[in-house]
Design a protein around this motif. Structure first.
Motif, PDB file in Angstrom:
ATOM      1  N   UNK A   1      19.278 -12.813   8.540  1.00  0.00           N
ATOM      2  CA  UNK A   1      19.816 -13.095   7.008  1.00  0.00           C
ATOM      3  C   UNK A   1      19.635 -14.523   6.577  1.00  0.00           C
ATOM      4  N   UNK A   2      19.997 -15.147   7.540  1.00  0.00           N
ATOM      5  CA  UNK A   2      20.161 -16.912   7.238  1.00  0.00           C
ATOM      6  C   UNK A   2      18.555 -17.216   7.177  1.00  0.00           C
ATOM      7  N   UNK A   3      17.773 -16.797   8.132  1.00  0.00           N
ATOM      8  CA  UNK A   3      16.362 -17.131   7.969  1.00  0.00           C
ATOM      9  C   UNK A   3      15.560 -16.560   6.999  1.00  0.00           C
ATOM     10  N   UNK A   4      16.154 -15.314   6.493  1.00  0.00           N
ATOM     11  CA  UNK A   4      15.077 -14.986   5.616  1.00  0.00           C
ATOM     12  C   UNK A   4      15.540 -15.524   4.257  1.00  0.00           C
ATOM     13  N   UNK A   5      16.835 -15.927   3.925  1.00  0.00           N
ATOM     14  CA  UNK A   5      17.198 -16.900   2.943  1.00  0.00           C
ATOM     15  C   UNK A   5      16.399 -18.012   2.862  1.00  0.00           C
ATOM     16  N   UNK A   6      16.282 -18.761   4.179  1.00  0.00           N
ATOM     17  CA  UNK A   6      15.698 -19.845   4.182  1.00  0.00           C
ATOM     18  C   UNK A   6      14.258 -19.830   3.666  1.00  0.00           C
ATOM     19  N   UNK A   7      13.375 -18.701   4.287  1.00  0.00           N
ATOM     20  CA  UNK A   7      12.210 -18.505   3.947  1.00  0.00           C
ATOM     21  C   UNK A   7      11.988 -18.164   2.221  1.00  0.00           C
ATOM     22  N   UNK A   8      12.879 -17.448   1.835  1.00  0.00           N
ATOM     23  CA  UNK A   8      12.944 -17.368   0.407  1.00  0.00           C
ATOM     24  C   UNK A   8      13.114 -18.366  -0.460  1.00  0.00           C
TER      25      UNK A   8
END
Length: 568
Positions: A260-267
């Motif tokens: 979830x952290x990495x998805x948030x970063x990418x977004x």
């Protein structure tokens, strides 16, 4: 311009991108040609048909375009015949017509594109296959490779991808294609080695190839480490594709928090990101963050409704709100837009399973496994179907296979243990497997939950409490807090149990079982009458998501739309 032929005007408009104008004019000229066959030469008829077909293609009228392209190719045949018969006079050379005829190969490529849009892959393969291999352009080889791969013709697919790389050594998607067909990373790297050495700042490419080789062999840990090492290189820091891959790998490894952290970063880096957002939405829904899921779905629909992802995200919202018919419809819509969407297949499969249509669900999970043989969640879905239909033997065979092919790690050990727990004969084996899994990854939530289930059966509540407190030391998880609450009730620690249920509900306000646990305790404290007590027990049901369709007011509304959304 005065002595330009009308066909040249059509060609100029086509080149200028005036498709709607080309469509009208060429349509009229073709009718003239039918009414007076002498009006245009064969080469002019060929051109008119191609330009007309191109404008139809542009208007997404693929069936019509194919029929016009086919007529064009027939004209071209007539053309080659006549030009062979005539002796070549100086006249032919000075005639500019022959020099700028639309390429026949380009026409065949466009036809193949039409066929894929019409989901007629066999026809697409046939038309491209008919082009002699020496004449195949890189895009033809790339399209063929993808089509072969989809049709399960792996050897032909590998050959075509290699051909793309021979022509364009930096075709990274072709590299991924080869790795996905289990061509060794070293062999793929050797095909790009010359270009890496001759161009500055490309030294990362061999590491990139290595990373995705790990991805496709299902070695998540090494894939994560390799991509992290690329990500740390100052030149590739904050690359959205690498972050998305990392998020996906954490998800596959069962590390949802980091995912979830990495998805948030990418977004944050790319507000228009679509790829991987279906997995992100699924993770948020699992954590009970349904409002966030709804917002994500709305945002994605604003970016594009032609991709599967927004439909899947919206479907996850429905699924975790127990509206299974609607989830089924949205999953089907996503599959229609992208038949390779693993997440859509999993959503539709889970919805079918929870609606009691287990055999249909099994078909969807099998297709997901075919598309993503390294993803554990595809197998988990299938195994849940087998357990739901009491085929414990099939579930056992499947779990053992996964364990063999994906290797013994905390996830495969836990999956096998889950099946063993269903059979009275294999309880001890389940215990051994879970202990192995927890030695490897003491914080792996699924293993902790199953181990707690075992301890609860054996009424070893103190051990269970120790296990759960230990697992909750470094992470917070609704289900773990809830089970800890149940164990504390069993040893009469009511106040603390109440605290655990509250924490669970603060993490996921929709968690039915925590609410039930709290209500049960409130009744224990004020015992009014015993009959109410039993009702609560009946409600519990089995399975995380509740097996019955329950609160689906829209069932009727979606039911009639289901039949035209079957699997192809």
């Amino acid at each position: 311009a005065a002595n330009m032929s009308v066909v040249e005007h059509v060609r100029e408009m086509a080149a200028a991108g005036l498709h709607s104008n080309v469509r009208l004019l060429s349509g009229l000229l073709l009718t003239m040609s039918v009414n007076n066959p002498e009006l245009f030469s064969p080469s002019q008829k060929y051109q008119l048909l191609v330009y007309h077909a191109d404008s139809l293609f542009h208007d997404k009228e693929y069936r019509n375009a194919v029929s016009k392209y086919t007529m064009a190719l027939q004209q071209k045949k007539a053309l080659t015949k006549t030009s062979k018969v005539r002796p070549s006079t100086g006249n032919a050379a000075s005639n500019p017509q022959s020099q700028c005829l639309p390429s026949e190969i380009e026409v065949k490529y466009k036809m193949a594109e039409c066929y894929t849009m019409l989901k007629q892959d066999k026809d697409a393969i046939a038309i491209l296959d008919g082009i002699p291999s020496r004449q195949r352009t890189p895009k033809i080889n790339m399209m063929l490779a993808n089509l072969y791969k989809k049709a399960g013709q792996e050897r032909s697919s590998v050959t075509s991808y290699k051909e793309v790389l021979r022509q364009c050594p930096l075709a990274l998607d072709a590299i991924l294609g080869l790795l996905s067909l289990s061509v060794k990373g070293a062999e793929v790297a050797s095909m790009t080695i010359n270009i890496i050495q001759s161009i500055p700042n490309l030294d990362w490419l061999s590491v990139w190839i290595k990373a995705y080789a790990f991805v496709y062999t299902g070695d998540n840990t090494r894939a994560i480490n390799t991509i992290c090492s690329l990500e740390k290189k100052s030149l590739l820091r904050d690359n959205v594709d690498l972050l998305g891959s990392l998020a996906d790998l954490y998800f596959r490894a069962g590390d949802n928090k980091n995912s979830i952290l990495k998805f948030e970063q990418a977004q944050m880096l790319d507000p228009y990101l679509i790829k991987g957002m279906d997995v992100y939405g699924y993770l948020l829904a699992r954590e009970g963050r349904l409002e966030d899921v709804e917002n994500l779905g709305c945002r994605l629909f604003n970016i594009s409704d032609q991709h599967a992802e927004p439909w899947v995200v919206s479907g996850c919202h429905s699924f975790y709100s127990k509206r299974y018919s609607r989830a089924l419809y949205l999953g089907a819509k996503a599959i229609q837009l992208n038949s390779n969407s693993v997440q859509a297949l999993l959503l539709k499969g889970a919805a079918l399973r929870n609606m009691g249509r287990v055999q249909e669900a099994i078909i969807h999970f099998r297709e997901a496994i075919r598309l993503a043989p390294c993803r554990l969640d595809c197998y988990e879905g299938l195994i849940e179907c087998y357990l739901a239909s009491n085929s414990i033997r099939e579930a056992m065979v499947m779990a053992n296979n996964v364990y063999k092919t994906l290797g013994a790690n905390a996830q495969t050990l836990t999956l096998l243990a889950t099946v063993c727990l269903e059979d009275p004969v294999t309880q001890e084996k389940a215990k051994t497997l879970l202990d192995k899994a927890l030695t490897q990854r003491p914080d792996y939530i699924k293993a902790v939950v199953k181990k707690a289930e075992l301890l609860s059966r054996e009424q070893k509540y103190e051990d269970g409490i120790a296990l759960l407190r230990n697992a909750l030391a470094n992470q917070s998880d609704c289900v773990l807090h809830r089970i800890l609450g149940d164990f504390l009730v069993a040893v009469n620690e009511y106040q603390e149990a109440m605290d655990q249920y509250s924490i669970a509900l603060s993490l996921d306000p929709n968690d039915q079982k925590s609410l039930e646990g709290m209500q049960k305790m409130e009744k224990e404290e004020s015992p009014t009458d015993a009959t109410q007590e039993e009702d609560v027990d009946d409600m519990e049901g089995s399975g995380e998501e509740g097996d019955l369709e329950g609160s689906d007011s829209e069932a009727a509304q979606w039911a009639d739309q289901e039949q035209w959304f079957g699997m192809q």
